[in-house]
Design a protein around this motif. Structure first.
Motif, PDB file in Angstrom:
ATOM      1  N   SER A  41     140.242  24.641  45.290  1.00  0.00           N
ATOM      2  CA  SER A  41     139.771  26.136  44.128  1.00  0.00           C
ATOM      3  C   SER A  41     139.574  25.493  42.776  1.00  0.00           C
ATOM      4  O   SER A  41     139.100  25.377  42.067  1.00  0.00           O
ATOM      5  N   LEU A  42     141.096  24.152  42.456  1.00  0.00           N
ATOM      6  CA  LEU A  42     140.532  23.926  41.127  1.00  0.00           C
ATOM      7  C   LEU A  42     139.686  22.516  40.778  1.00  0.00           C
ATOM      8  O   LEU A  42     139.921  22.396  40.297  1.00  0.00           O
ATOM      9  N   ASN A 220     138.652  33.239  44.391  1.00  0.00           N
ATOM     10  CA  ASN A 220     139.484  33.184  43.109  1.00  0.00           C
ATOM     11  C   ASN A 220     138.543  31.524  42.995  1.00  0.00           C
ATOM     12  O   ASN A 220     137.727  31.157  41.749  1.00  0.00           O
ATOM     13  N   LEU A 224     135.686  30.828  40.150  1.00  0.00           N
ATOM     14  CA  LEU A 224     135.042  29.083  39.962  1.00  0.00           C
ATOM     15  C   LEU A 224     135.026  28.284  39.810  1.00  0.00           C
ATOM     16  O   LEU A 224     133.867  27.388  38.469  1.00  0.00           O
ATOM     17  N   TRP A 225     133.629  27.691  41.205  1.00  0.00           N
ATOM     18  CA  TRP A 225     132.774  27.668  41.136  1.00  0.00           C
ATOM     19  C   TRP A 225     131.846  27.729  41.229  1.00  0.00           C
ATOM     20  O   TRP A 225     130.837  27.011  40.801  1.00  0.00           O
ATOM     21  N   LYS A 227     131.128  29.785  38.504  1.00  0.00           N
ATOM     22  CA  LYS A 227     131.322  29.078  37.031  1.00  0.00           C
ATOM     23  C   LYS A 227     130.910  27.734  36.521  1.00  0.00           C
ATOM     24  O   LYS A 227     130.425  27.700  35.949  1.00  0.00           O
ATOM     25  N   SER A 228     131.816  26.401  37.296  1.00  0.00           N
ATOM     26  CA  SER A 228     131.533  25.664  37.126  1.00  0.00           C
ATOM     27  C   SER A 228     129.766  25.076  37.404  1.00  0.00           C
ATOM     28  O   SER A 228     129.225  24.363  37.046  1.00  0.00           O
TER      29      SER A 228
END
Length: 239
Positions: A41-42, A220, A224-225, A227-228
């Motif tokens: 996820s990060l 989550n 995050l993805w 947004k990326s």
């Protein structure tokens, strides 16, 4: 200490009827799986290292409890993790990651959607013979390697549609993750929610709790993805 034995119990969890005995191998495999999903996820490539540990240990577990079709599925995930590690590590001329997080182009999204619907429908009606075939294949392979295994007694699937959905969507989600498509996280959310409900209904509350945690991680990861993907232009063309 026989670490790889499912009989080597780490802790007894007082959940459900009679509680749940968590073995060392399952505990380590589960933690590795959680780390894999969290790091993915990060967008950390090291996630595949933990993914390989997870699928390897779970393959050993499935071997011991005679779930040979599930063992073969872990072999697929092992190959997918190796490929994902390679694909994520590739760099362009500017020494940047070649793959960027992005959304599936609409034609590909519709194509994958159609594949999922058709595959789930077929698996729902054929899941018992399919898993029987996979189990026989796994037993045959292992016997050919000299392992002393026997064909287990197979029972009809308790949740044909939901099991089929989880199997098909898990394979598709793993493929999409290796290519850094946002949709993989949306599929993992669906998969994990289904898992929470099924395990809770079966009284396996420890597993249900684990997948509840995985659902939060997947949510989550989706955030995050997404947004990326927006930062990268979202619909950049790539294979």
């Amino acid at each position: 200490m026989d670490f790889f034995s499912t009989q080597n119990i780490l802790v007894h969890i007082p959940l459900g009827v009679g509680g749940y005995d968590l073995s060392w191998i399952e505990a380590v495999g589960t933690v590795a799986g959680l780390l894999c999903i969290w790091l993915a996820s990060l967008e950390k490539i090291i996630n595949y290292f933990f993914g390989l540990i997870n699928v390897t240990l779970f393959a050993v577990i499935f071997f011991q409890i005679q779930l040979y079709a599930s063992l073969l599925l872990q072999l697929f995930f092992f190959v997918a993790n190796v490929y994902g590690w390679y694909a994520w590590s590739r760099q362009n001329e500017a020494q940047e990651a070649e793959l960027k997080i992005r959304w599936l182009p609409l034609p590909k999204a519709l194509g994958w959607g159609a594949v999922c619907v058709i595959a789930i429908a077929l698996m729902t009606f054929w899941i018992d013979p399919v898993f029987a075939f996979l189990t026989r294949s796994a037993v045959g392979i292992m016997q050919g390697l000299g392992l002393q295994v026997v064909m287990p007694q197979l029972q009809p699937d308790a949740f044909p549609f939901w099991d089929s959905s989880m199997m098909v969507l898990s394979i598709v989600a793993m493929i999409l993750m290796t290519r850094k498509y946002v949709e993989n996280w949306l599929l993992w959310v669906v998969i994990n929610v289904i898992s929470v409900m099924i395990f809770a209904r079966q009284g396996v509350y420890a597993m249900s709790l684990e997948y509840a945690i995985l659902t939060l991680i997947a949510l989550n990861g989706s955030r995050l993805w997404i947004k990326s993907a927006r930062e990268h232009g979202s619909h950049a063309l790539s294979s």
